[in-house]
Design an enzyme around this catalytic site. Structure first.
Site, short mmCIF file in Angstrom:
data_model
loop_
_atom_site.label_atom_id
_atom_site.label_comp_id
_atom_site.label_asym_id
_atom_site.label_seq_id
_atom_site.Cartn_x
_atom_site.Cartn_y
_atom_site.Cartn_z
N SER A 119 0.79 -1.22 0.00
CA SER A 119 0.00 0.00 0.00
C SER A 119 0.83 1.28 0.00
O SER A 119 1.62 1.50 -0.88
CB SER A 119 -0.96 -0.04 1.19
OG SER A 119 -1.82 1.05 1.13
N HIS A 120 0.67 2.06 1.08
CA HIS A 120 1.31 3.37 1.15
C HIS A 120 2.74 3.28 1.70
O HIS A 120 3.41 4.30 1.82
CB HIS A 120 0.48 4.27 2.07
CG HIS A 120 0.21 3.60 3.39
ND1 HIS A 120 -0.62 2.51 3.50
CD2 HIS A 120 0.69 3.83 4.63
CE1 HIS A 120 -0.66 2.11 4.76
NE2 HIS A 120 0.13 2.90 5.47
N ASP A 283 -2.39 6.44 -3.53
CA ASP A 283 -1.25 5.81 -2.86
C ASP A 283 -0.62 4.72 -3.72
O ASP A 283 -0.93 4.58 -4.90
CB ASP A 283 -1.68 5.23 -1.51
CG ASP A 283 -2.60 4.05 -1.68
OD1 ASP A 283 -3.33 4.00 -2.69
OD2 ASP A 283 -2.60 3.15 -0.81
N ASP A 285 -0.97 1.48 -4.12
CA ASP A 285 -1.80 0.52 -4.85
C ASP A 285 -3.13 1.10 -5.32
O ASP A 285 -4.00 0.37 -5.78
CB ASP A 285 -2.03 -0.74 -4.02
CG ASP A 285 -2.75 -0.46 -2.72
OD1 ASP A 285 -2.61 0.66 -2.19
OD2 ASP A 285 -3.45 -1.36 -2.21
N ASP A 287 -5.70 2.58 -3.78
CA ASP A 287 -6.99 2.52 -3.08
C ASP A 287 -7.24 3.73 -2.18
O ASP A 287 -8.37 3.99 -1.78
CB ASP A 287 -7.18 1.20 -2.31
CG ASP A 287 -6.08 0.91 -1.32
OD1 ASP A 287 -5.17 1.75 -1.17
OD2 ASP A 287 -6.13 -0.17 -0.69
N ARG A 288 -6.20 4.49 -1.88
CA ARG A 288 -6.41 5.68 -1.02
C ARG A 288 -6.56 6.94 -1.87
O ARG A 288 -6.12 6.97 -3.01
CB ARG A 288 -5.21 5.87 -0.10
CG ARG A 288 -5.03 4.73 0.87
CD ARG A 288 -3.93 5.05 1.86
NE ARG A 288 -3.87 4.00 2.87
CZ ARG A 288 -3.40 4.15 4.09
NH1 ARG A 288 -2.91 5.33 4.46
NH2 ARG A 288 -3.39 3.16 4.93
N LYS A 382 -11.47 -0.05 -1.13
CA LYS A 382 -11.55 1.40 -1.27
C LYS A 382 -10.91 1.77 -2.60
O LYS A 382 -10.15 0.98 -3.16
CB LYS A 382 -10.89 2.10 -0.10
CG LYS A 382 -9.46 1.72 0.20
CD LYS A 382 -9.04 2.37 1.51
CE LYS A 382 -7.59 2.11 1.84
NZ LYS A 382 -7.41 0.86 2.59
C1 G16 Z 1 -5.24 -0.55 5.26
C2 G16 Z 1 -6.65 -0.98 5.49
C3 G16 Z 1 -7.47 0.17 5.96
C4 G16 Z 1 -6.85 0.79 7.19
C5 G16 Z 1 -5.43 1.18 6.88
C6 G16 Z 1 -4.68 1.68 8.10
O1 G16 Z 1 -5.18 0.34 4.22
O2 G16 Z 1 -7.22 -1.51 4.32
O3 G16 Z 1 -8.74 -0.31 6.22
O4 G16 Z 1 -7.58 1.89 7.60
O5 G16 Z 1 -4.72 0.06 6.42
O6 G16 Z 1 -4.59 0.66 9.00
P1 G16 Z 1 -3.72 0.81 10.31
O7 G16 Z 1 -4.28 2.00 11.04
O8 G16 Z 1 -3.92 -0.49 11.02
O9 G16 Z 1 -2.30 1.07 9.88
P2 G16 Z 1 -4.08 0.21 3.10
O10 G16 Z 1 -4.34 1.37 2.18
O11 G16 Z 1 -2.78 0.30 3.83
O12 G16 Z 1 -4.31 -1.12 2.49
#
Ligand code: G16
Length: 547
Positions: A119-120, A283, A285, A287-288, A382
């Site tokens: 992800s990010h 981000d 991937d 989704d953000r 998302k």
């Molecule tokens: C993932 C989850 C999200 C979550 C985020 C942050 O996002 O899919 O639902 O809100 O992580 O999670 P945490 O607060 O546990 O770090 P992504 O975009 O990283 O896949």
């Protein structure tokens, strides 16, 4: 279709690795951890071992293009073939954004999908890699599945893989791999088509034609090709509207997290003298999302609330919403919209996987999280570009600037001042100590500054569809005026622990809507630090990231 001679399945012996436990969103570790012999293979075999009935079925595969993406795709293709899948649909170059993967899984009725992304989190040989499994509905596997996968990783003794050369991932078309077909697909086409079906592309085209300008920062991550195709080619945004549009394995050494700190190129443009009308970023991937107006930041919680209030303006949502869902730490701004619309607002733990059942059961149409995630029932992830298009559709329909739309929303519903403070890279024991300390506080009825505590607890969620219970999902301190402080440990980091503190205060009076979030929340911020004994327990005085 090219044919292959019969290829041998090899059964390789292996032993379990510690810590292959999926977090908030799949298994995320340093690249070096994934590069250990058998590490990726053990996890993939554990996914397959815990699924039933995939013989001859289709798997969708792709990732955000980060370092190690291509190598991992080749391994997974050979393992999918050796385990009996009939077909793997893989994005060209091994690329698929997370929402695009979800779209493809659903559109072609695939058995499930594997998405390679952290992800990010940053990418590169010394940075992060990740893998997650999505089910046939297109969304992240629910906890009972990820728990089964983890349990399997602890007992694994061997995995199945083909002994064969790599597949060409760069040519669209089909190749035989043992008894399986590898179908390399255009990563953008299906997704772009879905977007066209949801939004008023003609109205957005007219908006751009009439001079509206957008700056979309793809942060050298996966959305570059998607944004160029949709925003510039199909909708006519001026060329150059997409910046940092070339996906790079190390994201240009950046941190592909669309927030005010990491999307600095975009923030500079939007606060500059010739700022365009709208700024947006996505981000690693895809989704953000982050949405900006000229010199104006839309918090993700407000974004969900505004989109919910205006969704009927987009053709795909003209019939109205069935419900809204937000993660517990997300502000309560969407709740007010739901109330006005007479629809439910569901409060789930952090993690997109918790929205899946609500969407499948038709209990919610829009979902969102404070962590820059917004989406709807069009896929089960998302979706960054979806949010950008939804905003464009709303702007085109209302004919107002981004900041005017948000300010108008506050006038109507009141403003939920909101901020999240992250303390990253903490010593894990110290961070767990903070949580344990908070868990043991009995605060009900106590006056703290100008607030009185209504209750404090550790959030527990019972899924309204399947009754699954998830405990210890974040500590809430809720005040009698509805203000809140929430504490959680992140489930997505790969080094040490990250403590997240979320603060929220409701302000109904329009005369008081022009403060900065940090100023408006100053008292709560101080209370949050004191209650948790941050300085004494972690040695830190200030957060590393504020959003
Ligand atoms: C993932 C989850 C999200 C979550 C985020 C942050 O996002 O899919 O639902 O809100 O992580 O999670 P945490 O607060 O546990 O770090 P992504 O975009 O990283 O896949």
């Amino acid at each position: 279709m090219a044919t292959e001679p019969s290829i041998k399945v090899i059964i390789r012996e292996s032993t379990p690795f510690e810590g292959q436990k999926p977090g908030t969103s799949g298994l995320r570790k340093k690249v070096k951890v994934f590069q250990q012999p058998h590490y990726l293979e053990n996890f993939v075999q554990s996914i397959f071992d815990t699924q039933e009935g995939f013989e001859g079925q289709t798997l969708v595969l792709g990732g955000d293009g980060r370092f190690y993406n291509r190598e991992a795709v080749q391994v997974i293709l050979k393992m999918a073939a050796a385990n009996g899948f009939g077909r793997v649909m893989v994005g060209r170059g091994g690329i698929l954004s997370t929402p695009a993967a979800s779209c493809v899984i659903r559109k072609y009725g695939a058995f499930g999908g594997i998405i390679l992304s952290a992800s990010h989190n940053p990418g590169g040989p010394d940075e992060d890699f990740g893998i997650k499994y999505n089910t046939a509905a297109g969304g992240p596997a629910p906890e009972k599945v990820t728990e089964a996968i983890h349990a399997r990783t602890r007992q694994i003794t061997s995995y199945r893989i083909l002994d064969c050369p790599d597949v060409d991932l760069d040519q669209i078309g089909e190749t035989a791999l043992g008894g399986m077909v590898v179908q390399v697909i255009d990563p953008v086409e299906d997704y772009a088509e879905l977007m066209e079906s949801l939004f008023d592309f003609d109205a957005i085209r007219t908006l751009f034609h009439d001079g509206f300008r957008i700056c979309f920062d793809a942060m050298h991550a996966v959305t570059g090709p998607y944004a160029c195709e949709i925003l510039e080619k199909r909708l006519g945004a001026v060329p150059g509207s997409v910046i940092n549009g070339k996906p790079l394995p190390d994201f240009g050494q950046g941190h592909p997290d669309p927030n005010l700190v990491h999307a600095h190129d975009l923030v500079a443009v939007m606060n500059g003298p010739a700022a365009p009308d709208m700024g947006a970023a996505s981000d690693g991937d895809g989704d953000r999302n982050m949405i900006l107006g000229r010199n104006f930041y839309v918090t993700p919680s407000d974004s969900l609330a505004v989109l919910a209030a205006n969704a009927h303006l987009a053709p795909g949502y003209a019939e109205g919403l069935k419900g809204i869902a937000r993660s517990m730490p997300t502000s309560q701004a969407p709740d007010r919209v739901a109330e006005a619309l007479g629809i439910p607002c569901w409060e789930t733990p952090t993690g997109w996987k918790f929205f899946g059942n609500l969407l499948d059961a038709g209990k919610a149409t829009l979902c969102g999280e404070e962590s820059f995630g917004t989406g709807s029932d069009h896929v089960r992830e998302k979706d960054g570009l979806w949010a950008v298009l939804m905003w464009l559709n709303v702007v085109a329909a209302r004919g107002e600037a981004i900041d005017e739309i948000v300010r108008g929303h506050w006038r109507q519903y009141g403003r939920n001042y909101y901020s999240r403070h992250d303390y990253e890279g903490l010593d894990t024991e110290a961070a767990e100590g903070v949580m344990e300390h908070l868990r043991n506080l009995a605060l009900k009825g106590r006056r703290i500054g100008s607030f009185e505590v209504a209750f404090n607890d550790d959030f527990s969620y019972t899924d309204p569809v399947d009754g699954a219970v998830s405990k210890k999902q974040g500590i809430r301190v809720v005040f009698t005026d509805g203000s809140r402080i929430v504490y959680r440990l992140s489930g997505t980091g790969t080094a040490g622990a990250t403590l997240r503190i979320y603060m929220e205060r409701y302000e109904p009076d329009p005369e008081k809507h022009d403060q900065d979030n940090q100023d408006a929340l100053a008292e709560l911020i101080a209370i949050a630090k004191d209650l948790a004994e941050i300085s004494r327990r972690t040695g830190r005085d200030t957060p590393t990231v504020i959003t």
